[in-house]
Design a protein around this motif. Structure first.
Motif: not given
Ligand code: PBG
Length: 331
Positions: A229, A282, A225, A321, A122, A212-213, A203, A256
């Motif tokens: 995004q 996530s 974001r 996952y 990533d 995820f965070r 995204k 995504k």
């Molecule tokens: C950014 C990134 C994110 C995810 C993957 N790459 C988080 C974001 O954009 O805040 C999220 C993946 C997930 O929620 O499983 N590096």
């Protein structure tokens, strides 16, 4: 489209036995389509369960090797690595250090597994910056925002460094304009013209990334974001994002999140006929695990149904996952 009529036509005839149902099934689900996301941090013997993602762990390079080995035994062969660095700063410079956490992990995996697994990295800065945004910040009229073009230069450094350490594919996820072109040039100039780019092309700025965070220790320290995004309300814009990334040289494009965006996956597949990845994120995982733990749903059936629906929508591959468990269930 319908040929014939009831009573001579009865669609239930082809549903009457498991063998028949298997023969007419339109969508297959197989672990060869899964990409397992893994989180790695410095240390030894680390195996820290992520509170909001039961069954997922922060690992150190040594336990990462164990985890990949076990997943590979289940038939999972592709992995995407997320790094939690030892130190963070304003620009995220630990992302391109030769001895950074991802670089060290890649070398260890390469010497352990050779080419028997595919390692994707990533490419983003939110885990590496002290402010948690996905790039370098600049101030404009009193507000701070990510500086697109300054971030591109760092992104190229990060990708080249990962390629040098043994990454098979890079996956930029920061939604910067021009990121794919910059990375393609940078990789080519550094002798990595054979390394493909999987672009997080469409995204969305999604609440489904919440857990995820925690996992990546990357929440933005202020704001959100939405200036990079996409707005969840937009569909045509996703098509523009994908078209641009393909023009810039993306080999694979990603949508995504997945589940609330099946319409986007289908449209991207229909309009471009290129390999499409979907990220079953996530929050989607956490909801299933939580409801299953409460005994409210049949976890196995729900998980396989979700993964099948993402494939049916048009995704060739799924970052998920659930990969380990699903692979076990599909045995
Ligand atoms: C950014 C990134 C994110 C995810 C993957 N790459 C988080 C974001 O954009 O805040 C999220 C993946 C997930 O929620 O499983 N590096």
């Amino acid at each position: 489209m319908v040929h014939g009529q009831f009573p001579q036509l009865r669609l239930r005839r082809l549903r009457s036995s498991p063998i028949l149902r298997d023969l007419v099934r339109e969508t297959d689900l197989h672990p060869s389509r899964f990409i397992l996301p893994l989180f790695v941090r410095p240390g030894q013997g680390v195996r820290q369960e992520i509170r909001s993602m039961p069954g997922q762990f922060q690992l150190s390079p040594d336990t990462l090797i164990e985890e990949i080995g076990q997943a590979a035994d289940l038939g999972i062969r592709a992995f995407i690595l997320f790094g939690i660095p030892a130190s963070k700063d304003a620009i995220g410079s630990s992302a391109w250090e030769d001895h950074g956490i991802i670089q060290e992990s890649l070398r260890r995996c390469r010497s352990n597994f050779g080419n028997s697994v595919l390692l994707i990295t990533d490419e983003c800065f939110c885990e590496y910056t002290d402010h948690g945004h996905c790039g370098v910040l600049q101030e404009r009229r009193g507000t701070w925002d990510v500086d697109n073009d300054a971030t591109l230069e760092n992104l190229v450094r990060q990708c080249v460094s990962h390629a040098q350490a043994g990454a098979d594919m890079v996956a930029p996820s920061g939604m910067m304009d021009g990121m794919v072109r910059a990375i393609r040039r940078g990789l080519d100039d550094a002798g990595f013209s054979h390394i493909p780019i999987m672009s997080y092309a469409a995204k969305y700025a999604s609440a489904f990334y919440g857990p995820f965070r925690d996992a990546a220790e990357s929440p933005p320290q202020f704001g959100d974001r939405s200036s990079y995004q996409m707005d969840p309300a937009n569909q045509d814009e996703a098509i523009r994002e994908v078209a641009l990334d393909l023009d810039e040289g993306a080999d694979l494009v990603m949508v995504k999140p997945a589940l609330a965006y099946l319409d986007i996956i289908r449209r991207v597949k229909d309009e471009f006929r290129v390999p499409v990845a979907a990220y079953n994120v996530s929050g989607e995982y956490a909801m299933v695990r939580a409801a299953a733990a409460a005994g409210w749903i049949d976890e196995r059936r729900i998980t396989l149904e979700i993964l099948t629906s993402i494939r049916r929508a048009g995704a060739d591959m799924i970052l998920t996952y659930h990969a380990r468990q699903a692979a076990q269930w599909l045995r």
